[in-house]
Design a protein around this motif. Structure first.
Motif, short mmCIF file in Angstrom:
data_model
loop_
_atom_site.label_atom_id
_atom_site.label_comp_id
_atom_site.label_asym_id
_atom_site.label_seq_id
_atom_site.Cartn_x
_atom_site.Cartn_y
_atom_site.Cartn_z
N TYR A 185 0.77 -1.23 0.17
CA TYR A 185 -0.15 0.00 0.03
C TYR A 185 0.81 1.36 -0.01
CZ TYR A 185 -3.37 3.64 1.64
OH TYR A 185 -4.06 4.81 1.94
N ILE A 186 1.90 1.34 0.79
CA ILE A 186 2.81 2.31 1.00
C ILE A 186 3.55 2.77 -0.50
CG2 ILE A 186 4.62 3.32 2.09
CD1 ILE A 186 3.77 2.01 4.81
N LEU A 187 4.09 1.60 -0.99
CA LEU A 187 5.00 1.65 -2.06
C LEU A 187 4.10 1.57 -3.35
CD1 LEU A 187 7.94 -0.57 -1.09
CD2 LEU A 187 7.74 1.62 -0.90
N GLU A 188 2.80 1.59 -3.46
CA GLU A 188 1.96 1.69 -4.36
C GLU A 188 2.38 0.46 -5.41
OE1 GLU A 188 1.88 5.30 -5.98
OE2 GLU A 188 0.68 6.13 -4.18
N TRP A 189 2.65 -0.71 -5.26
CA TRP A 189 2.84 -1.78 -6.10
C TRP A 189 1.72 -2.26 -6.84
CZ3 TRP A 189 5.33 -5.47 -1.81
CH2 TRP A 189 6.58 -5.16 -1.67
N LYS A 190 1.79 -2.33 -8.03
CA LYS A 190 0.81 -2.66 -8.87
C LYS A 190 0.00 -4.13 -8.87
CE LYS A 190 2.69 0.05 -12.87
NZ LYS A 190 3.25 0.03 -14.27
N ASP A 191 1.15 -5.13 -8.46
CA ASP A 191 0.50 -6.27 -7.98
C ASP A 191 0.46 -6.61 -6.53
OD1 ASP A 191 0.37 -6.88 -10.94
OD2 ASP A 191 2.24 -7.46 -10.92
N PRO A 192 -0.81 -6.54 -5.89
CA PRO A 192 -0.77 -6.79 -4.40
C PRO A 192 -0.46 -8.33 -4.25
CG PRO A 192 -3.03 -6.67 -5.52
CD PRO A 192 -2.00 -6.18 -6.52
N PRO A 193 -0.10 -8.45 -2.99
CA PRO A 193 0.08 -9.91 -2.74
C PRO A 193 -0.99 -10.40 -2.84
CG PRO A 193 0.99 -8.15 -0.99
CD PRO A 193 0.03 -7.46 -1.80
N HIS A 194 -0.97 -11.86 -3.09
CA HIS A 194 -2.07 -12.75 -3.27
C HIS A 194 -1.76 -14.05 -2.44
CE1 HIS A 194 0.74 -13.72 -6.45
NE2 HIS A 194 0.39 -15.03 -6.20
N VAL A 195 -2.73 -14.90 -1.97
CA VAL A 195 -2.63 -16.17 -1.28
C VAL A 195 -1.98 -17.15 -2.25
CG1 VAL A 195 -3.67 -17.93 -0.03
CG2 VAL A 195 -4.41 -15.51 0.27
N PRO A 196 -0.79 -17.80 -2.01
CA PRO A 196 -0.15 -18.61 -2.73
C PRO A 196 -0.86 -19.81 -2.92
CG PRO A 196 0.83 -18.78 -0.81
CD PRO A 196 -0.16 -17.69 -0.63
N GLU A 197 -0.97 -20.44 -3.93
CA GLU A 197 -1.62 -21.88 -4.43
C GLU A 197 -1.21 -22.90 -3.62
OE1 GLU A 197 -1.03 -22.79 -8.67
OE2 GLU A 197 -2.16 -20.92 -9.36
N ILE A 198 -1.91 -23.93 -3.49
CA ILE A 198 -1.46 -25.05 -2.36
C ILE A 198 -0.42 -26.01 -3.08
CG2 ILE A 198 -2.58 -27.36 -1.55
CD1 ILE A 198 -5.42 -26.24 -1.58
N ILE A 199 0.50 -26.21 -2.29
CA ILE A 199 1.76 -26.83 -2.71
C ILE A 199 1.35 -28.29 -3.14
CG2 ILE A 199 4.12 -27.39 -1.98
CD1 ILE A 199 4.18 -24.94 -0.24
N LEU A 200 0.91 -28.98 -2.28
CA LEU A 200 0.56 -30.43 -2.58
C LEU A 200 -0.77 -30.53 -3.32
CD1 LEU A 200 1.79 -32.23 0.91
CD2 LEU A 200 3.00 -31.98 -1.15
N GLN A 201 -0.66 -31.63 -4.27
CA GLN A 201 -1.85 -31.81 -5.15
C GLN A 201 -2.70 -32.78 -4.46
OE1 GLN A 201 -0.86 -32.71 -8.80
NE2 GLN A 201 0.33 -30.81 -9.48
N GLU A 202 -4.04 -32.77 -4.68
CA GLU A 202 -4.99 -33.74 -4.22
C GLU A 202 -4.63 -34.89 -4.39
OE1 GLU A 202 -10.00 -34.45 -4.01
OE2 GLU A 202 -9.09 -33.04 -5.18
N SER A 203 -4.23 -35.24 -5.48
CA SER A 203 -3.73 -36.79 -6.20
C SER A 203 -2.69 -37.34 -5.15
CB SER A 203 -3.17 -36.76 -7.54
OG SER A 203 -2.01 -35.83 -7.53
N PHE A 204 -1.91 -36.47 -4.58
CA PHE A 204 -0.63 -37.06 -3.59
C PHE A 204 -1.52 -37.65 -2.62
CE2 PHE A 204 1.67 -36.38 0.12
CZ PHE A 204 2.88 -36.84 -0.13
N PHE A 205 -2.41 -37.01 -1.91
CA PHE A 205 -3.13 -37.74 -0.60
C PHE A 205 -3.94 -38.75 -0.89
CE2 PHE A 205 -2.25 -33.20 0.48
CZ PHE A 205 -1.65 -33.08 1.92
N ASN A 206 -4.49 -38.69 -2.21
CA ASN A 206 -5.41 -39.96 -2.75
C ASN A 206 -4.63 -41.05 -2.83
OD1 ASN A 206 -7.70 -38.55 -2.80
ND2 ASN A 206 -7.39 -37.62 -4.72
N ASP A 207 -3.35 -40.95 -3.58
CA ASP A 207 -2.60 -42.04 -3.93
C ASP A 207 -1.69 -42.67 -2.50
OD1 ASP A 207 -2.64 -41.52 -6.55
OD2 ASP A 207 -0.81 -40.27 -6.84
N LEU A 208 -1.58 -41.55 -1.48
CA LEU A 208 -0.97 -41.96 -0.18
C LEU A 208 -2.16 -42.92 0.52
CD1 LEU A 208 1.07 -42.02 1.80
CD2 LEU A 208 0.20 -39.89 2.60
#
Length: 222
Positions: free
Chosen positions: A91-114
């Motif tokens: 907000y102070i530095l007026e960045w064009k791209d504001p921070p966003h929540v990162p995507e989930i690192i582990l995919q659903e298929s990982f837990f399904n396979d496990l």
């Protein structure tokens, strides 16, 4: 007839016993998916990340002696402070791209396979225990009993976190070692089992067969 019996027993002793008899590759036995790639280090980045994460968790709980509630609270405190500073700077530095929540690192298929692998292995435990208990040779049965007892004694000197971490290290190392050195491991295990079978045959010949038997057993032997 006695000669044939002794020759049959000699042939049985000379037959090599394999530690794991499998027709499929280790990758297919482990499920052939994401979990198998991680356990066999075919996806080295994911395997290294998981290894680092498990090591950090073990270090926090076992070395620094944090408890679960403390870890969770401090994790959320750190994340909230980082997000707060991040948004304020944006907000102070007026960045064009504001921070966003990162995507989930582990995919659903990982837990399904496990979960699928755990489900299949759990359904194989009882038939395997029945096979080892009722249908295996006495040396193999005694070796398994002694091994389980040794593991139980060793486990009494470790905490639950250490046992989990040791189990994880075994999962990350034993499959890839067995995949690369399958023949050498089976040969070594076969040599050990041959020695144990010969010792048992001598014990049976010198001691067990000299035990007096009842009339019913004598009739069956005839």
């Amino acid at each position: 007839m006695a000669h044939n019996t002794s020759s049959d027993s000699d042939n049985e002793i000379s037959t090599r016993t394999k530690l794991f008899e499998h027709e499929k590759p280790i990758h297919e036995i482990l499920g052939g998916g994401k979990v198998a790639d991680i356990l066999l280090w075919r996806d080295r980045n994911e395997s290294a990340k998981l290894f680092l994460a498990m090591t950090v968790i073990w270090f926090l709980f076992e070395i620094l002696e944090y408890n679960l509630v403390t870890i969770i609270c401090r994790f959320f405190i750190t994340v909230m402070l980082a997000l707060f500073i991040w948004f304020k700077l944006a907000y102070i530095l007026e960045w064009k791209d504001p921070p966003h929540v990162p995507e989930i690192i582990l995919q659903e298929s990982f837990f399904n396979d496990l979960a699928l692998i755990l489900y299949k292995r759990f359904n194989q435990i009882l038939p395997l225990l029945f096979l080892l208990t009722c249908l295996s040779h006495l040396p193999v049965f005694l070796m398994i009993i002694v091994s389980l007892y040794v593991v139980s004694v060793i486990g009494s000197y470790f905490s639950f976190i250490n046992l989990l971490y040791i189990g994880y290290l075994c999962m990350q190392t034993l499959p890839i070692v067995f995949e690369r050195y399958d023949e050498e491991i089976n040969n070594l295990f076969g040599d050990i089992m041959l020695v144990l079978k010969k010792i048992y045959r001598k014990f049976e010949k010198n001691y067990l067969r000299r035990i007096p038997r009842g009339p019913l057993k004598d009739k069956k032997a005839q």
